[in-house]
Design an enzyme around this catalytic site. Structure first.
Site, PDB file in Angstrom:
ATOM      1  N   GLY A  90     -25.542  19.151   9.891  1.00 12.83           N
ATOM      2  CA  GLY A  90     -25.035  17.797  10.070  1.00 12.83           C
ATOM      3  C   GLY A  90     -23.566  17.756  10.443  1.00 12.83           C
ATOM      4  O   GLY A  90     -22.874  16.784  10.139  1.00 12.83           O
ATOM      5  N   ALA A  91     -23.079  18.790  11.104  1.00 22.71           N
ATOM      6  CA  ALA A  91     -21.669  18.850  11.524  1.00 22.71           C
ATOM      7  C   ALA A  91     -21.579  18.425  12.976  1.00 22.71           C
ATOM      8  O   ALA A  91     -21.187  19.197  13.857  1.00 22.71           O
ATOM      9  CB  ALA A  91     -21.112  20.250  11.316  1.00 22.71           C
ATOM     10  N   SER A  92     -21.944  17.189  13.238  1.00 18.64           N
ATOM     11  CA  SER A  92     -22.124  16.757  14.616  1.00 18.64           C
ATOM     12  C   SER A  92     -21.115  15.722  15.087  1.00 18.64           C
ATOM     13  O   SER A  92     -21.098  15.368  16.260  1.00 18.64           O
ATOM     14  CB  SER A  92     -23.535  16.175  14.787  1.00 18.64           C
ATOM     15  N   ILE A 107     -18.419  14.128   7.377  1.00 18.03           N
ATOM     16  CA  ILE A 107     -18.114  15.067   6.295  1.00 18.03           C
ATOM     17  C   ILE A 107     -18.377  16.501   6.746  1.00 18.03           C
ATOM     18  O   ILE A 107     -17.612  17.416   6.425  1.00 18.03           O
ATOM     19  CB  ILE A 107     -18.941  14.725   5.043  1.00 18.03           C
ATOM     20  N   TYR A 148     -34.285   6.757   1.046  1.00 16.64           N
ATOM     21  CA  TYR A 148     -33.145   7.674   1.018  1.00 16.64           C
ATOM     22  C   TYR A 148     -32.790   8.042  -0.422  1.00 16.64           C
ATOM     23  O   TYR A 148     -32.569   9.211  -0.744  1.00 16.64           O
ATOM     24  CB  TYR A 148     -31.962   7.000   1.710  1.00 16.64           C
TER      25      TYR A 148
END
Length: 276
Positions: free
Chosen positions: A28-30, A35, A187
């Site tokens: 998720g480092a996009s 974060i 979620y």
């Protein structure tokens, strides 16, 4: 029982690059506003080789939009503490049950070794209240927010089978704290599952000296809110501001170091005193 010897002066000195030579996968480092990007920069600054996972189609359909993977990687390279360290990036749709193992293999091949897993990704949107949710919503969040994380941990642990030691950090969202998340049932359920399984995973991997911890960063300004609602949330922090991506990143980077080797099986709330 004999006491362990106290640390020597040399052992007490902190290496300015405590992750030098180690490999880290950050999912998720996009986005440079997220974060995952902040975590990747911190790990890189500590000397680590870093592999950045992204899934551009997910961000492209959101209000904040997609970022260029090459630009994200360039920002991480600019933070490298060790100029010899490597930064690589690659895509992955983690709703595919085969994707976690492929991603771990890709990261290991690109970096040469993998010592740290930060599972930061999540599915945004496609959720609702108890009355609004349906099976498709629940299944979509389960596949990405929970199942893929467990499979990533499994694949990561298998790469460490011949070498003890390692760090796993998962992310949750404070759904177990006062008020919960009644507007995001799917979620909250899946992130709650990660919180609940943290200790079980830590116990499962203790004999391999792999620590497993989960971080709840609280509300973090990742460019998804503005206006009066943004100001109201800021007022709930004692210091009067939102958490910023580098706030949880500092904690996560520390958990990846040898200094945190005695911290495992914990869900750590790092919310800056947020008042719910």
């Amino acid at each position: 029982m004999p006491l362990l010897p106290e640390p020597t002066a040399e052992e007490l000195r902190r290496d300015p690059l405590p992750l030098r030579g180690r490999g880290a996968l950050v999912t998720g480092a996009s986005r440079r506003g997220g974060i995952g990007y902040a975590v990747a920069r911190r790990l890189a600054a500590y000397g680590a080789n870093v592999y950045l996972h992204h899934h551009v189609p997910h961000d492209a359909e959101k209000p904040w939009g997609a970022d260029e993977p090459a630009a994200v990687a360039a920002g991480v390279r600019a933070a490298l503490g060790d100029p010899r360290a490597r930064v690589a990036e690659g895509p992955g749709d983690l709703s595919d049950p085969a994707a976690p193992a492929r991603l771990v293999t890709a990261a290991t091949d690109a970096l040469g070794r993998l010592d740290i897993l930060v599972a930061n990704h999540a599915l945004s949107g496609g959720d609702g209240t108890l009355d609004a949710i349906d099976a498709a919503m629940l299944d979509a969040h389960w596949a990405i927010d929970t199942r893929s994380v467990i499979l990533l941990v499994q694949a990561f642990a298998r790469t460490r089978a011949a070498q003890p030691g390692g760090r796993v950090v998962m992310m949750t969202s404070g759904q177990d704290i006062a008020g919960g998340m009644p507007g995001e049932i799917a979620y909250a359920l899946q992130k709650g599952a990660l919180a609940s399984v943290t200790r079980s995973l830590a116990t499962s991997l203790a004999d391999r000296r792999i620590t497993v911890n989960t971080v709840n960063p609280g509300p973090v300004d990742t460019d998804y809110m503005s206006g009066a609602e943004y100001d109201y949330i800021a007022s709930l922090f004692p210091v009067g501001r939102w958490g910023m991506p580098d706030d949880p990143a500092r904690l996560i980077a520390w958990l990846a170091t040898d200094e945190a080797e005695w911290i495992t099986g914990n869900v750590i709330d790092a919310e800056g005193g947020f008042r719910r």
